[in-house]
Design an enzyme around this catalytic site. Structure first.
Site, mmCIF file in Angstrom:
data_model
loop_
_atom_site.group_PDB
_atom_site.id
_atom_site.type_symbol
_atom_site.label_atom_id
_atom_site.label_comp_id
_atom_site.label_asym_id
_atom_site.label_seq_id
_atom_site.Cartn_x
_atom_site.Cartn_y
_atom_site.Cartn_z
ATOM 1 C CD GLU A 42 -4.087 31.477 90.779
ATOM 2 O OE1 GLU A 42 -3.006 31.896 90.341
ATOM 3 O OE2 GLU A 42 -4.823 32.134 91.502
ATOM 4 N N GLY A 78 -24.083 34.239 66.722
ATOM 5 C CA GLY A 78 -23.724 34.443 65.323
ATOM 6 C C GLY A 78 -22.770 35.616 65.181
ATOM 7 C CB ILE A 124 3.716 40.515 88.641
ATOM 8 C CG1 ILE A 124 4.963 39.639 88.434
ATOM 9 C CG2 ILE A 124 3.333 40.590 90.115
ATOM 10 C CD1 ILE A 124 4.769 38.158 88.736
ATOM 11 C CB THR A 125 -2.163 39.855 89.025
ATOM 12 O OG1 THR A 125 -2.296 38.859 88.010
ATOM 13 C CG2 THR A 125 -3.502 40.541 89.219
ATOM 14 C CG LEU A 151 5.488 31.522 91.552
ATOM 15 C CD1 LEU A 151 6.713 31.097 92.350
ATOM 16 C CD2 LEU A 151 4.293 30.626 91.907
ATOM 17 C CB THR A 152 4.841 33.974 86.748
ATOM 18 O OG1 THR A 152 3.741 33.221 87.246
ATOM 19 C CG2 THR A 152 5.075 33.596 85.299
ATOM 20 C CD GLU A 153 11.969 33.585 88.406
ATOM 21 O OE1 GLU A 153 12.136 33.791 89.611
ATOM 22 O OE2 GLU A 153 12.797 32.971 87.679
#
Length: 405
Positions: free
Chosen positions: A383, A359, A175-176, A131-133
């Site tokens: 997501e 620490g 893309i995973t 999906l992602t672009e």
């Protein structure tokens, strides 16, 4: 456990056994090998095989397609266990059960389900959600990847007419599982947005299709072993049967529904990571000494632990509530965004406190809280970013109030 028996394929009793086996696998087999995953940037093959044999590649796929058939209320209980260790483990099978697999389960044709879901459930097929672009992330409306219909008519001169095909062109980013994927669930624009809808369709594209090119594996801040990459589609031709749901207008709804469900899952993953950071903090505070006494006896350290515990408990309750609302159908929009927003921000805060409690030790590579600190940062981004969740929640509540007037 809050499940709705009427909608659950797996009884609470049977699910408790699945949950116990998963917890045992995570704690006894995966946790001891976290630094191996970190060093090699890979989940060992034997752990992958164990996950396959346990059914983890298809735990959220319905039983008729070879999965375990867990509903979302059960899914989040497993996700809280997955979050307890290197997030790369969950990433191996996350898209199969989640955003990629659920597009097929919820929107695929019978033919598409028969073709792909059993392989996805078994782990023989790795499904990747494309999906992602570069110019479209949390909001799919900005999509630039295009799919153009090419009629079978133009090939009749060769005596071949197989109906309409589609040609896909575009670039996807981050893309995973792209380097190992067998199937890409690809979102592409088929027309400009209009009164009929956003003009986004979803296609099932085999990874070995001509014109599909997977880029180099991304080098990321964290989540070693969880592989992502760019994917380029250059004149990739697929038949009309690759169009999910057989409809051009299914795409955007499929994306929104899968992402909303995925948000509840990611929220649960965040709770699991926060729980691990808390456990590591308590153990360290009880054992590490400063000036001859355990640092856990200092009130300011106790206050940090108290804030961690409160966040984890609130997040767990919120995830379970959001999952129950999804299963019942009461709320599949506001609650998922609220859960993801709170839980991922909470996990970042808990991880930050964990490093502070440790620490200088907490800043050292191969110390669990250092890895967790880097890994959970991504949860606030994918997501849908925290900012997008705020827009969904705030905008949704205001619109609901306006509709009542």
């Amino acid at each position: 456990m809050t499940t709705t028996a009427a909608t659950a394929e797996v009884s609470d009793e049977d699910f408790q056994e699945i949950l116990a086996q998963t917890r045992s696998f995570i704690r006894s087999a995966v946790v001891p090998r976290e630094n191996e995953i970190l060093a090699t940037d890979q989940v060992p093959d034997d752990l992958r095989e164990q996950a396959k044999n346990m059914g983890l590649f298809g735990y959220a796929i319905p039983q008729q397609w070879g999965g375990l058939g867990l509903n979302l209320a059960q899914d989040v209980e497993l996700a809280m266990e997955f979050g307890y260790t290197s997030l790369a483990l969950r990433s191996m099978f996350g898209t199969n059960n989640g955003i990629a697999g659920q597009v097929l389960v919820g929107f695929g044709t019978d033919e598409q389900k028969t073709r792909w879901l059993e392989g996805i459930a078994s782990g023989d097929v790795v499904a990747s959600f494309a999906l992602t672009e570069p110019g479209a992330g949390s909001n799919p409306a900005g999509l630039r990847t295009k799919a153009v219909r090419i009629g079978g008519q133009e090939r009749t001169d060769r005596g071949i007419d197989t109906g309409d095909d589609w040609v896909i062109n575009g670039q996807k980013r981050f893309i995973t599982n792209a380097p190992t994927a067998n199937l890409f669930v690809v979102f592409a624009r088929t027309r400009p947005a209009d009164a009929d809808g956003p003009g986004i369709a979803v296609f099932l594209v085999p990874a070995d299709a001509a014109g599909v090119e997977v880029g180099a594996k991304d080098a990321k801040m964290g989540q070693e072993g969880a592989w992502t990459a760019d994917v380029n589609f250059t004149d990739v031709r697929v038949p009309n049967s690759a169009l999910v749901g057989g409809s051009e207008d299914v795409g955007y709804r499929a994306a929104m529904t899968s992402l909303a469900r995925g948000r509840v899952h990611i929220a649960a993953l965040a709770v699991g990571s926060a729980q691990r950071a808390l456990d590591e903090s308590v153990a360290y505070a009880a054992a590490a000494t400063q000036g001859g006494q355990p640092i856990g006896s200092f009130q300011l350290v106790q206050a940090m632990i108290a804030d961690q515990q409160t966040g984890v408990m609130a997040g767990r309750a919120l995830v379970r509530d959001a999952a129950a609302k999804w299963v019942s159908g009461e709320d599949r929009r506001i609650a998922p965004s609220a859960a993801k927003l709170f839980c991922t921000e909470m996990a970042g805060n808990v991880a930050d406190l964990a490093v502070q409690i440790h620490g200088g030790t907490g800043y050292m590579r191969e110390v669990p809280v250092e890895r967790i600190y880097r890994e959970v940062r991504l949860l606030r981004l994918y997501e849908g970013t925290s900012e997008i969740q705020r827009l969904i929640i705030g905008g949704g509540l205001v619109k609901a109030a306006q509709r009542q007037h």
